[in-house]
Design an enzyme around this catalytic site. Structure first.
Site, mmCIF file in Angstrom:
data_model
loop_
_atom_site.group_PDB
_atom_site.id
_atom_site.type_symbol
_atom_site.label_atom_id
_atom_site.label_comp_id
_atom_site.label_asym_id
_atom_site.label_seq_id
_atom_site.Cartn_x
_atom_site.Cartn_y
_atom_site.Cartn_z
ATOM 1 N N LEU A 1 0.818 -1.295 -0.070
ATOM 2 C CA LEU A 1 0.071 -0.052 0.172
ATOM 3 C C LEU A 1 0.859 1.322 0.012
ATOM 4 O O LEU A 1 0.421 2.091 -0.839
ATOM 5 C CB LEU A 1 -0.894 0.012 1.002
ATOM 6 C CG LEU A 1 -2.175 -0.884 1.092
ATOM 7 C CD1 LEU A 1 -2.973 -0.897 2.515
ATOM 8 C CD2 LEU A 1 -3.179 -0.221 0.042
ATOM 9 N N ASN B 1 1.706 4.890 7.163
ATOM 10 C CA ASN B 1 1.289 3.501 6.798
ATOM 11 C C ASN B 1 2.016 2.378 7.275
ATOM 12 O O ASN B 1 1.644 1.409 7.025
ATOM 13 C CB ASN B 1 1.350 3.592 5.164
ATOM 14 C CG ASN B 1 1.331 2.339 4.608
ATOM 15 O OD1 ASN B 1 0.094 1.563 4.408
ATOM 16 N ND2 ASN B 1 2.484 1.821 4.021
ATOM 17 N N LYS C 1 -4.739 -0.698 15.770
ATOM 18 C CA LYS C 1 -5.431 -0.037 14.586
ATOM 19 C C LYS C 1 -6.697 0.883 15.061
ATOM 20 O O LYS C 1 -6.913 1.570 14.422
ATOM 21 C CB LYS C 1 -5.774 -1.110 13.493
ATOM 22 C CG LYS C 1 -4.625 -1.722 12.917
ATOM 23 C CD LYS C 1 -3.919 -0.374 12.205
ATOM 24 C CE LYS C 1 -3.040 -1.219 11.094
ATOM 25 N NZ LYS C 1 -2.258 0.195 10.359
ATOM 26 N N ASP D 1 10.994 3.697 4.367
ATOM 27 C CA ASP D 1 10.864 2.412 4.780
ATOM 28 C C ASP D 1 12.104 1.899 5.383
ATOM 29 O O ASP D 1 13.261 2.057 4.879
ATOM 30 C CB ASP D 1 10.725 1.820 3.463
ATOM 31 C CG ASP D 1 9.833 0.322 3.519
ATOM 32 O OD1 ASP D 1 10.557 -0.584 4.258
ATOM 33 O OD2 ASP D 1 8.853 -0.022 3.181
ATOM 34 N N TYR E 1 -2.572 -6.319 16.983
ATOM 35 C CA TYR E 1 -2.894 -5.284 15.762
ATOM 36 C C TYR E 1 -4.165 -4.585 15.826
ATOM 37 O O TYR E 1 -4.160 -3.619 15.376
ATOM 38 C CB TYR E 1 -2.828 -6.493 14.454
ATOM 39 C CG TYR E 1 -3.097 -5.718 13.108
ATOM 40 C CD1 TYR E 1 -1.984 -5.127 12.456
ATOM 41 C CD2 TYR E 1 -4.209 -5.985 12.497
ATOM 42 C CE1 TYR E 1 -2.235 -4.617 11.531
ATOM 43 C CE2 TYR E 1 -4.306 -5.308 11.105
ATOM 44 C CZ TYR E 1 -3.355 -4.564 10.813
ATOM 45 O OH TYR E 1 -3.435 -4.210 9.490
#
Length: 299
Positions: free
Chosen positions: A18, A99, A174, A37, A170
């Site tokens: 993504l 992200n 989130k 990254d 997770y």
């Protein structure tokens, strides 16, 4: 004029999946992009600058402007360095797309402390830290009398919103990102900053092998469907949209409605009297939304 012409963007976790789609789409629409990254594996192990550098090369080959950055966004100084890179290399910052993320799925009775800490740190702190430093940059810009038209776009998840089994770490992170985004939207509006979040469904290395997809489902899970929404949210056209969480994939975009006030009963200091009324309001309340949505194709 392109949708994000001249705007300066940071995309974290932009070496693959993504994040890569976001970086490429933003650059295609005129943004100058810092491709951040660490180059780790999907579970957060290792470091490799090659993925970020490859995305930068692809952007430059298409005539765009980009620079690679390997800062650890879950590290306070690393996040500050990332913001500084955008400002020093391109002269400012208009867009922050948080992200970066990892997966370490486990049923909670088997989950280790390290598996909990690593996932929540990368997702939650890796969203908060860059946003904190970016917000302080924009705050100073407003103090200096400069007009700010900035965007923060965070990455939540259907697992966080609707609670997927086996992903306690997770999902908690989130869900935290979704709430963080709403709070940040309220706090940063005075500085000319909008904050939104997305809950994407796409085929990436983090979701490969989780289902048997038809050709149509695979196409509708292409990351570009999500990148298109992110690019619009990053543009000046989205200035009236803030404090929202969007479900996004090729089957459509939807505004996820947050916690709502439900049925009410009178309070009591005597717990022995509570049973009938608590049972009543639970029965009247809507059921929690599930991970799937009836009006969309079942993933």
């Amino acid at each position: 004029m392109k949708l994000c012409e001249g705007r300066i963007a940071i995309v974290t976790g932009a070496g693959r999946g993504l994040g890569k789609a976001h970086a490429l789409m933003l650059a295609k629409h005129g943004a100058k992009v810092v491709v951040n990254d660490l180059g780790s594996s999907a579970d957060g192990i290792g470091q490799d600058t090659t993925p970020a550098e490859a995305v930068v090369a692809e952007i430059r080959a298409a005539g765009g402007e980009a620079v690679a950055d390997a800062s650890n966004v879950a590290n306070w100084e690393g996040a500050k360095s990332l913001i500084d890179t955008a400002v020093s290399h391109f002269g400012g910052l208009d867009i922050l797309v948080n992200n970066a993320g990892i997966l370490r799925d486990r049923m909670l009775i088997n989950m280790t402390e390290q598996e909990w800490d690593s996932v929540t740190t990368v997702h939650l702190k890796g969203t908060f830290a860059p946003t904190h430093h970016a917000a302080n940059y924009w705050r100073q810009q407003t103090k200096d009398g400069k007009k700010v038209d900035a965007r923060v776009i965070n990455t939540s998840s259907h697992s966080g919103l609707f609670c997927n089994i086996g992903q306690a770490n997770y999902a908690a992170a989130k869900a935290g990102i979704a709430s963080f985004s709403l709070v940040a939207a309220r706090e940063l509006q005075r500085y000319g900053v909008t904050v939104n979040a997305i809950a994407p469904r796409a085929t990436t290395r983090m979701t490969e092998g989780l289902g048997q997809w038809t050709p149509e489902q695979l196409e509708r899970r292409d990351p570009e469907w999500i990148a298109a929404l992110v690019t619009w949210l990053a543009s000046s056209q989205s200035s009236a949209v803030s404090g929202r969480v969007f479900e996004a994939w090729g089957f459509g975009y939807s505004v996820a409605e947050s916690w709502q006030h439900g049925p009410l009963t009178e309070a009591s200091k005597n717990p022995e009297t509570l049973g009938p009324e608590i049972t009543r309001i639970v029965g009247e309340a809507r059921k929690n939304a599930g991970i799937d949505r009836d009006t969309w194709m079942d993933i």
